[in-house]
Design a protein around this motif. Structure first.
Motif, PDB file in Angstrom:
ATOM      1  N   LYS A 141      -3.970   4.176   4.451  1.00  0.00           N
ATOM      2  CA  LYS A 141      -3.742   3.014   5.041  1.00  0.00           C
ATOM      3  C   LYS A 141      -4.649   1.910   3.941  1.00  0.00           C
ATOM      4  O   LYS A 141      -4.786   0.799   4.428  1.00  0.00           O
ATOM      5  CB  LYS A 141      -4.337   2.707   6.497  1.00  0.00           C
ATOM      6  N   SER A 142      -5.025   2.615   3.031  1.00  0.00           N
ATOM      7  CA  SER A 142      -5.752   1.610   2.110  1.00  0.00           C
ATOM      8  C   SER A 142      -4.791   0.415   1.419  1.00  0.00           C
ATOM      9  O   SER A 142      -3.487   0.825   1.530  1.00  0.00           O
ATOM     10  CB  SER A 142      -6.504   2.333   0.812  1.00  0.00           C
ATOM     11  N   ARG A 143      -5.140  -0.685   1.236  1.00  0.00           N
ATOM     12  CA  ARG A 143      -4.425  -1.711   0.580  1.00  0.00           C
ATOM     13  C   ARG A 143      -4.677  -1.787  -0.957  1.00  0.00           C
ATOM     14  O   ARG A 143      -6.104  -1.942  -1.115  1.00  0.00           O
ATOM     15  CB  ARG A 143      -4.366  -2.876   1.357  1.00  0.00           C
ATOM     16  N   VAL A 144      -3.797  -1.696  -1.900  1.00  0.00           N
ATOM     17  CA  VAL A 144      -3.912  -1.917  -3.300  1.00  0.00           C
ATOM     18  C   VAL A 144      -2.925  -3.341  -3.684  1.00  0.00           C
ATOM     19  O   VAL A 144      -1.801  -3.049  -3.283  1.00  0.00           O
ATOM     20  CB  VAL A 144      -3.615  -0.967  -4.252  1.00  0.00           C
ATOM     21  N   TYR A 145      -3.719  -4.031  -4.429  1.00  0.00           N
ATOM     22  CA  TYR A 145      -2.932  -5.369  -4.632  1.00  0.00           C
ATOM     23  C   TYR A 145      -2.912  -5.280  -6.305  1.00  0.00           C
ATOM     24  O   TYR A 145      -3.842  -5.517  -7.023  1.00  0.00           O
ATOM     25  CB  TYR A 145      -3.743  -6.638  -4.165  1.00  0.00           C
ATOM     26  N   LEU A 146      -1.510  -5.608  -6.632  1.00  0.00           N
ATOM     27  CA  LEU A 146      -1.262  -5.486  -8.156  1.00  0.00           C
ATOM     28  C   LEU A 146      -0.550  -6.787  -8.660  1.00  0.00           C
ATOM     29  O   LEU A 146       0.465  -6.875  -8.117  1.00  0.00           O
ATOM     30  CB  LEU A 146      -0.573  -4.318  -8.477  1.00  0.00           C
TER      31      LEU A 146
END
Length: 825
Positions: free
Chosen positions: A348-353
C-alpha cells in the motif's frame, strides 16, 4: 585483508564490513541518543566538565548520537556494553539495513534487538560459538580495535610496539596495529595497550570520533559547503546530519548519507559527484534536490513519511532503489537510467514518478505507482509485484511495459506497447500494441475497459486510414542482432522512397478524426542523411524526436529541441514537409517518432520510424520479425532487416539465398517453395510464404545476397532463432467471430489451421498445465479431443448438451482461443 573469523573461536565478537544507518534506543542509563535528541547548542553534562574527553563527548551529543540521563550525567567512566557499542557504531556510521538474527539471548523486546540486527546486516558482528551475543557484556580494547579495523578496512602489520604486546591475542594483532597506526586507539602513558581492559564510555566516544575522522566528514549545521570557484575533492564518505545543508562543487570519493536527522527538511546538491552510494534516510516532500550532479547508486529509505527526490539540470543518476514511499522527479535534461521499486516497499506504499526515466523495475507487491506526466522507456513489472496499481495521467507515456504479474494499469496515459506475461492483468485503456508473453497460455485474457479479451485479439481503439506504402510489420520479434519492429516498411525493389500519388487529405495514412488526428509519412525507414516526409491534416509544427519525448508537454518539447533530441519545422495542412533526421541522429536507431502539434497545441498520434545508417557503413543484420496476421487474416510474413538501405545483388537469385526449416526442433534447411515470394523493402527482406510455414520455423539468409546501395558492403550469414506461430481455431458456423453466445445443447463445430494439437472445451477461467485441463474434463466440466497430424481444416465437434450454462473456451496449448457463452435453453 586477512579473515578474522576462524581466529575468534575463543568467544569474542566477530566484526566485519560496512553497510547503511540506525535508530538506537536509549539504554537504562540514557546515554545513547536518538535523532530527535539533536540540539542546536552544544550540550554540557555535569560529570564530564574537565574530563579529558569532554570536547568530543559534547560534539557527538550535539549531533544527537549520545545524550545524558535524566540526571544530566554521562557516566564517562562507566564500561560500554556490547549492545551500546553496536548502537553507537550504527548511529555514527549510519547503518540502517536489518537482517534476521538467531542469537539465543537477543529477544525482539530488547531495546538493542534492532541495532544488533543492523550490525549483523552490516557484517561487522556475529556472535559466540554457543550462538549467544551477550549484549550486556563489556567490550575490550582489542575487540574495539577489531571492530574499527573491519569497518575502515585498515591494514595492519600484525606487530606493535606496545610493552604488553605478548598479551594481545593473535586474532587481533593486525587489527590493533592497524588502529594504532591510524592513532584511532592508542596506548597508555606506561607504553601498554591493555588489550583485555574494558573500554569506558568516554573512550568509546573518543575511539569512534577518531574512526569517523578517518571515515569521512559530518555536516551538522545548516549552511552552504564547498567552493564557489572551483571543484573540491572530499576524501571518504559524507554524512549530512541536519536540514538546510547545501553541498556544492564537490567530488565525494566515498558514500553520501542524508541522515534521518534531516527530518522533513531540505538538502541541496549542486554540481556534486558521489563515487560511492547515496543513502537518503531523511528529507521531506519539499525535498532532496539534485542539480547538475552525478550519482551512481541512490537508495531511498525514509522510514517515517515520504521523501521527494528531484533531479534537475544535467544531473545523471545511474540507479535509484526505492525502499519506502517516495516522490521521484526527473526534469528535462536530467537522466535516471534505472529506478527499482524494491521488495522492501511495504504494501500500500505510494510512489510518485514524474518526468523521464529510462527503465523502471517494479518488484514490490501491492503498491500504488502514480505517473502524472513524463515518459518511461521501459517498465518491467516483476512476477513478485502482484496487486500493484500503475496509474497514468493523460500527459504520461510508457513506451514498453513488460507485465509479469497481475497488475492494474489505470488512467488515460499512453502505453505504446505492452507484453502480457501473467494472468489477471487489468487495463483501463488499451495500449497501442499488445503482445502475448512466453510464460502464459495462448488463451490468456486481459481486462480492458471492463471487458475481458484474449491478449492476442487486442487492438488499439482507433485505427488510422491505410498507408499507401503498404507492407506488414506486426508480430513478435526474435533473432540475433536486435528486435525492433518496423512500421509500414513500404514497397520497392531497392530500398528507395519514391512515393505513390496519395489521396488528397489522406496522404500516406494522414487522417482527420475530429477529436484526434494522424500524420502520414512516405517512408518510415530513413537514412540519417535524408529526411522523413510528413503530412498532417492540420497546420502547426511537425516534429521528429526520440521515442521518450512527451509530445503533449510543450515545455519538455522546447527543452528537447534545445538539447537536440527533437527537431521541428512548420507544416501546412496536407502539404508535403521534410524533417531532416540528421538533426537529431547520427547512426542506426529504431527509437524515434514523428508527430504534429497543431496551432491549438494538440498533438497528433505518433508514427514510429527507424533511422538508418547512411552510406559508407558496414551492413549489419538487426534481427527478424514475424507478422502473423490477425483473427481474420492468418497469412504470415517474415521481415529480415538491416541497419541501412539495401538492394539485392541479383534479384533473380535472391530467393535462392534464403533457406527455410519447418516442423523440427533443430533446423534442417531447404530451399523456399516455388510459391513463396521474396522482395526488398527499404532496409529489409520480406518473405511471404504461399502457405504458412507452421509451428517450428527457422530462416537462414546466406552471405552475399544483399548489399548496401553503394555496393561497398555485403551481408553476412544470418540465422534466426525458432519461430512458433499459434494454431488458429475457427467456428464453422460463425467464421467471422471469435466469441459467440449459444444455448446449452448446441453442437460447437470448429476447425484448426494446423493438426497435431489436443483441443479442450472447458471453462474460460481454466489455466495451468495439461493436467489441470484434463482434471476439468474428468470432473465433467468440459471435453477434449485430439486433432490428428493431418487434421488441419477438418471439422470437429463439441456437443454441449451435458454442460452447465457459463463461459467456456475452445483452446489448445500453443493456440489462440475461441469463446463460447452457453445460455439457458
Amino acid at each position: 585483508m586477512k579473515k578474522w573469523g576462524s581466529l575468534f573461536l575463543s568467544g569474542v565478537l566477530l566484526f566485519s564490513g560496512m553497510a547503511t544507518s540506525v535508530q538506537a534506543e536509549v539504554t537504562k542509563d540514557g546515554w545513547i541518543g536518538n535523532e530527535s535528541s539533536l540540539k542546536t547548542a552544544q550540550q554540557s553534562f555535569k560529570d564530564v566538565e574537565g574530563n579529558w574527553a569532554q570536547e568530543v563527548i559534547e560534539k557527538w551529543a550535539d549531533r544527537g548520537i549520545v545524550q545524558g540521563n535524566e540526571r544530566n550525567t554521562f557516566l564517562p567512566k562507566g564500561e560500554v556494553t556490547r549492545a551500546e557499542w553496536v548502537a553507537m557504531i550504527n548511529r555514527i556510521f549510519q547503518y540502517e539495513e536489518v537482517s534476521n538474527t538467531t542469537f539465543s539471548d537477543v529477544t525482539s523486546s530488547g531495546w538493542y534487538a534492532q541495532d544488533i540486527a543492523k550490525g549483523v546486516q552490516a557484517g561487522y558482528i556475529r556472535g559466540y560459538a554457543d550462538h549467544s551475543f551477550r549484549p550486556t557484556g563489556s567490550v575490550t580494547r582489542q575487540e574495539a580495535a577489531a571492530t574499527i579495523s573491519r569497518i575502515l578496512q585498515l591494514q595492519g602489520s600484525g606487530e606493535s610496539n606496545f610493552a604488553d604486546d605478548k598479551d594481545i591475542q593473535s586474532w587481533s594483532k593486525e587489527a590493533v596495529s592497524g588502529a594504532a597506526d591510524k592513532k584511532i586507539i592508542v596506548g597508555y602513558s606506561n607504553g601498554n595497550f591493555m588489550p583485555n581492559k574494558a573500554i569506558t564510555r568516554a573512550e568509546a566516544v573518543q575511539i569512534l570520533d577518531r574512526a569517523f575522522s578517518t571515515y569521512g566528514s559530518w555536516y551538522g549545521q545548516e549552511g552552504t559547503y564547498g567552493s564557489t570557484e572551483k571543484r573540491e575533492e572530499i576524501s571518504g564518505s559524507v554524512v549530512i546530519g541536519t536540514s538546510g545543508v547545501t553541498l556544492q562543487n564537490m567530488n565525494i570519493t566515498g558514500d553520501l548519507i542524508i541522515s534521518k536527522a534531516v527530518g522533513d527538511g531540505d538538502v541541496f546538491l549542486k554540481n556534486v559527484t558521489v563515487q560511492g552510494k547515496t543513502y537518503v534516510y531523511g528529507g521531506g516532500e519539499n525535498s532532496v534536490h539534485l542539480e547538475d550532479s552525478v550519482l551512481l547508486t541512490v537508495i531511498v529509505n525514509k522510514q517515517d513519511g515520504t521523501v521527494r527526490l528531484v533531479a534537475t539540470g544535467k544531473t545523471k543518476v545511474q540507479e535509484i532503489t526505492v525502499q519506502t514511499a517516495a516522490n521521484i522527479e526527473s526534469d528535462m535534461g536530467a537522466k535516471i537510467d534505472k529506478l527499482t521499486l524494491s521488495e522492501a516497499l511495504p504494501e500500500k506504499s505510494r510512489v510518485y514518478l514524474k518526468g523521464n526515466f529510462e527503465t523502471v523495475n517494479v518488484v514490490a507487491k501491492s503498491i500504488n505507482i502514480q505517473i502524472p506526466s513524463g515518459t518511461i522507456n521501459q517498465l518491467n513489472v516483476d512476477d513478485s509485484a502482484s496487486g500493484t496499481t500503475v496509474q497514468t495521467n493523460q500527459e504520461a507515456k510508457i513506451i514498453s511495459a513488460i507485465l509479469n504479474a497481475a497488475v492494474r494499469m489505470l488512467g488515460t496515459g499512453t502505453i505504446e506497447q505492452a507484453t502480457v506475461n501473467a494472468v489477471g492483468v487489468t487495463m483501463e485503456t488499451a495500449p497501442n500494441k499488445v503482445n502475448l508473453g512466453e510464460s502464459v497460455p495462448a488463451d490468456t485474457t486481459v481486462q480492458i475497459g471492463g471487458t475481458s479479451k484474449p491478449v492476442t485479439s487486442v487492438t488499439p481503439p482507433v485505427t488510422p486510414a491505410p498507408s499507401a506504402s503498404g507492407g506488414s510489420s506486426s508480430g513478435s520479434s526474435e533473432g540475433s542482432g536486435g528486435s525492433t519492429t518496423p512500421v509500414n516498411p513500404g514497397t520497392g525493389n531497392g530500398g528507395g522512397t519514391t512515393p505513390t500519388t496519395p489521396l488528397p487529405g489522406n496522404e500516406y495514412g494522414s487522417y482527420e478524426g475530429g477529436s484526434y488526428y494522424f500524420v502520414g509519412v512516405e517512408s518510415d525507414a530513413i537514412p540519417v542523411t535524408d529526411a522523413v516526409y510528413i503530412y498532417s491534416p492540420r497546420s502547426g509544427y511537425a516534429y521528429v524526436s526520440k521515442s521518450s519525448i512527451n509530445e503533449n508537454d510543450p515545455v519538455l518539447l522546447e527543452e528537447a529541441i534545445r538539447q537536440k533530441v527533437a527537431y521541428r519545422v512548420k507544416i501546412e495542412a496536407n502539404t508535403r514537409t521534410a524533417l531532416p533526421v540528421g538533426e537529431i541522429a547520427t547512426e542506426f536507431s529504431s527509437y524515434f517518432k514523428v508527430f504534429a502539434v497543431d496551432n491549438e497545441n494538440r498533438a497528433s498520434y505518433i508514427k514510429n520510424i527507424m533511422i538508418l545508417d547512411g552510406p559508407g557503413k558496414e551492413l549489419k543484420s538487426q534481427g527478424m520479425i514475424l507478422s502473423s496476421g490477425g483473427w481474420l487474416n492468418d497469412h504470415e510474413s517474415y521481415f529480415i532487416y538491416f541497419n541501412t538501405l539495401i538492394k539485392a545483388i541479383d534479384l533473380n537469385t535472391l530467393k535462392n539465398s534464403i533457406e527455410i526449416s519447418t516442423g523440427t526442433e533443430q533446423p534442417n534447411y531447404r530451399p523456399l517453395g516455388d510459391g513463396d515470394r521474396v522482395e526488398i523493402v527499404n532496409n529489409g527482406i520480406v518473405i511471404t510464404p504461399q502457405h504458412n510455414y507452421g509451428k517450428a520455423t527457422y530462416i537462414r539468409l546466406n552471405a552475399d545476397a544483399v548489399e548496401t546501395l553503394d555496393g561497398l558492403f555485403k551481408n553476412k550469414v544470418y540465422a534466426s532463432t525458432q519461430y512458433r506461430t499459434f494454431t488458429r481455431p475457427e467456428f464453422i458456423d460463425y467464421p467471422d467471430k471469435w466469441e459467440i453466445a449459444v444455448p446449452v445443447g448446441t453442437v460447437i463445430k470448429f476447425k484448426a489451421n494446423y493438426g497435431g494439437d489436443t483441443f479442450y472445451f472447458v471453462y474460460k477461467d481454466t489455466f495451468g498445465t495439461e493436467s489441470d485441463y484434463d482434471k476439468e474434463v474428468t470432473d465433467g466440466h468440459g471435453y477434449k479431443l485430439d486433432i490428428p497430424m493431418d487434421g488441419a481444416d477438418m471439422t470437429f465437434e463439441f456437443d454441449t448438451k451435458d454442460l452447465q450454462p457459463g463461459e467456456y473456451k475452445v483452446t489448445a496449448f500453443g493456440s489462440m482461443s475461441l469463446y463460447v457463452k452457453l445460455t439457458e435453453n
